[in-house]
Structure formats: structure tokens, C-alpha cells
Design a protein around this motif. Sequence first.
Motif, PDB file in Angstrom:
ATOM      1  N   ALA A  99      61.606  48.378  -9.521  1.00 27.54           N
ATOM      2  CA  ALA A  99      62.605  47.554  -8.856  1.00 27.54           C
ATOM      3  C   ALA A  99      61.888  46.715  -7.804  1.00 27.54           C
ATOM      4  O   ALA A  99      60.655  46.752  -7.708  1.00 27.54           O
ATOM      5  CB  ALA A  99      63.690  48.427  -8.221  1.00 27.54           C
ATOM      6  N   ILE A 100      62.646  45.995  -7.030  1.00 25.96           N
ATOM      7  CA  ILE A 100      62.091  45.108  -6.009  1.00 25.96           C
ATOM      8  C   ILE A 100      62.847  45.318  -4.709  1.00 25.96           C
ATOM      9  O   ILE A 100      64.064  45.488  -4.713  1.00 25.96           O
ATOM     10  CB  ILE A 100      62.208  43.641  -6.458  1.00 25.96           C
ATOM     11  CG1 ILE A 100      61.349  43.398  -7.693  1.00 25.96           C
ATOM     12  CG2 ILE A 100      61.825  42.679  -5.349  1.00 25.96           C
ATOM     13  CD1 ILE A 100      61.573  42.049  -8.341  1.00 25.96           C
ATOM     14  N   ILE A 101      62.113  45.304  -3.587  1.00 28.55           N
ATOM     15  CA  ILE A 101      62.763  45.252  -2.280  1.00 28.55           C
ATOM     16  C   ILE A 101      62.608  43.826  -1.759  1.00 28.55           C
ATOM     17  O   ILE A 101      61.582  43.183  -1.977  1.00 28.55           O
ATOM     18  CB  ILE A 101      62.183  46.280  -1.281  1.00 28.55           C
ATOM     19  CG1 ILE A 101      60.660  46.193  -1.183  1.00 28.55           C
ATOM     20  CG2 ILE A 101      62.645  47.696  -1.643  1.00 28.55           C
ATOM     21  CD1 ILE A 101      60.040  47.069  -0.102  1.00 28.55           C
ATOM     22  N   CYS A 102      63.663  43.322  -1.121  1.00 35.23           N
ATOM     23  CA  CYS A 102      63.679  41.944  -0.610  1.00 35.23           C
ATOM     24  C   CYS A 102      64.172  41.927   0.828  1.00 35.23           C
ATOM     25  O   CYS A 102      65.226  42.485   1.127  1.00 35.23           O
ATOM     26  CB  CYS A 102      64.617  41.069  -1.429  1.00 35.23           C
ATOM     27  SG  CYS A 102      64.163  40.896  -3.150  1.00 35.23           S
TER      28      CYS A 102
ATOM     29  N   LEU B 252      59.367  39.596  -0.796  1.00 33.07           N
ATOM     30  CA  LEU B 252      59.693  40.635  -1.761  1.00 33.07           C
ATOM     31  C   LEU B 252      58.458  41.424  -2.151  1.00 33.07           C
ATOM     32  O   LEU B 252      57.326  40.981  -1.958  1.00 33.07           O
ATOM     33  CB  LEU B 252      60.363  40.038  -2.997  1.00 33.07           C
ATOM     34  CG  LEU B 252      59.563  39.025  -3.796  1.00 33.07           C
ATOM     35  CD1 LEU B 252      58.938  39.671  -5.020  1.00 33.07           C
ATOM     36  CD2 LEU B 252      60.481  37.898  -4.213  1.00 33.07           C
ATOM     37  N   ARG B 253      58.729  42.615  -2.682  1.00 32.19           N
ATOM     38  CA  ARG B 253      57.638  43.487  -3.108  1.00 32.19           C
ATOM     39  C   ARG B 253      58.148  44.409  -4.208  1.00 32.19           C
ATOM     40  O   ARG B 253      59.168  45.076  -4.047  1.00 32.19           O
ATOM     41  CB  ARG B 253      57.164  44.320  -1.931  1.00 32.19           C
ATOM     42  CG  ARG B 253      55.935  45.135  -2.237  1.00 32.19           C
ATOM     43  CD  ARG B 253      55.412  45.802  -0.999  1.00 32.19           C
ATOM     44  NE  ARG B 253      53.971  45.861  -1.097  1.00 32.19           N
ATOM     45  CZ  ARG B 253      53.190  46.272  -0.133  1.00 32.19           C
ATOM     46  NH1 ARG B 253      53.713  46.622   1.029  1.00 32.19           N
ATOM     47  NH2 ARG B 253      51.904  46.325  -0.308  1.00 32.19           N
TER      48      ARG B 253
ATOM     49  N   ILE C 214      60.910  44.861   5.378  1.00 32.43           N
ATOM     50  CA  ILE C 214      60.161  45.136   4.149  1.00 32.43           C
ATOM     51  C   ILE C 214      58.950  46.040   4.396  1.00 32.43           C
ATOM     52  O   ILE C 214      58.626  46.888   3.572  1.00 32.43           O
ATOM     53  CB  ILE C 214      59.765  43.811   3.445  1.00 32.43           C
ATOM     54  CG1 ILE C 214      59.339  44.091   1.997  1.00 32.43           C
ATOM     55  CG2 ILE C 214      58.699  43.065   4.229  1.00 32.43           C
ATOM     56  CD1 ILE C 214      59.242  42.845   1.143  1.00 32.43           C
ATOM     57  N   ASP C 215      58.294  45.897   5.551  1.00 28.83           N
ATOM     58  CA  ASP C 215      57.131  46.734   5.840  1.00 28.83           C
ATOM     59  C   ASP C 215      57.540  48.183   6.072  1.00 28.83           C
ATOM     60  O   ASP C 215      56.898  49.108   5.549  1.00 28.83           O
ATOM     61  CB  ASP C 215      56.356  46.188   7.040  1.00 28.83           C
ATOM     62  CG  ASP C 215      55.731  44.826   6.749  1.00 28.83           C
ATOM     63  OD1 ASP C 215      55.273  44.608   5.599  1.00 28.83           O
ATOM     64  OD2 ASP C 215      55.716  43.979   7.651  1.00 28.83           O
ATOM     65  N   ALA C 216      58.602  48.393   6.832  1.00 25.85           N
ATOM     66  CA  ALA C 216      59.074  49.759   7.079  1.00 25.85           C
ATOM     67  C   ALA C 216      59.553  50.403   5.781  1.00 25.85           C
ATOM     68  O   ALA C 216      59.274  51.574   5.521  1.00 25.85           O
ATOM     69  CB  ALA C 216      60.190  49.749   8.118  1.00 25.85           C
ATOM     70  N   THR C 217      60.253  49.641   4.950  1.00 24.34           N
ATOM     71  CA  THR C 217      60.738  50.185   3.680  1.00 24.34           C
ATOM     72  C   THR C 217      59.573  50.477   2.742  1.00 24.34           C
ATOM     73  O   THR C 217      59.586  51.484   2.023  1.00 24.34           O
ATOM     74  CB  THR C 217      61.749  49.228   3.026  1.00 24.34           C
ATOM     75  OG1 THR C 217      62.802  48.960   3.960  1.00 24.34           O
ATOM     76  CG2 THR C 217      62.343  49.832   1.764  1.00 24.34           C
TER      77      THR C 217
END
Length: 128
Positions: free
Chosen positions: A111-114, A100-101, A73-76
Amino acid sequence: MPNKLAHFAIEADDVDRALGFYQSVFGWRFSPWGPPGFYLIDGAGVHAALQQRREPPPAGRKGFECSFAVSDIDATSALIEAAGGRLLGPKHAIPTVCELRPFADTEGNEAIICQYAPERLKEMGLSA
């Protein structure tokens, strides 16, 4: 048959800019198909399209929440910002499910990244 996401479409004001964003962040590939400004997405995990926005969205528009499973999640998060997107808040955790973020792409689509817990990925039929 269980209800599963079968397709999603991303609308864009500037299709070329959006293509660059999603290529940079998620490594997706795009193939033109049908009308001008319409692309099929390869690599999203389900049938998907990126298309020219047909008309401005009405104020307060509602839609489906779309979540993307990511391995880091941090890299994305860093890739999202580097590609011109915006992070819409801090990351937070749902215990035993994911970190998630929320984010917005270059077109203002939210949108959300998980980053899912390994056991949750297994339950979802995704590789850990």
C-alpha cells in the motif's frame, strides 16, 4: 453520485500479527464479525475488514492500490518499521498533491502512505 471507495479488505496469513500491525501504525480498532478470522475495522475512514487469507495469492497477483492519508509521513514510516512492516522505497513528492511512500505490511500486502498538501485534503473532504 461520484465514485468513492466504499470498502476495502486486507487479507492476512496471520490475522493476529496483522491486527497488531494496523493497531500500532494507524490506531485502528477491530471487532470480530461473521466467520472466524474476520474482523471489521473501525477508524479506517471507510467500511473495511481484515480477514484470513483464503488461499495463497497467485504469482503476479494484481489488485487495487490503496493509499492512506497520514499527518506525518516520517513518523508513520518509523511506525511501519517498528511494527514489522517494510518500506518499499524512498518517499517522493507529487507537487501540490502529497509526499508518498510505498510499504508492505507484515503479510506482504503493499500500500502507500501519503502526506497530502492541506489544500488537497480540503478538496478531498478530509480535515487538514
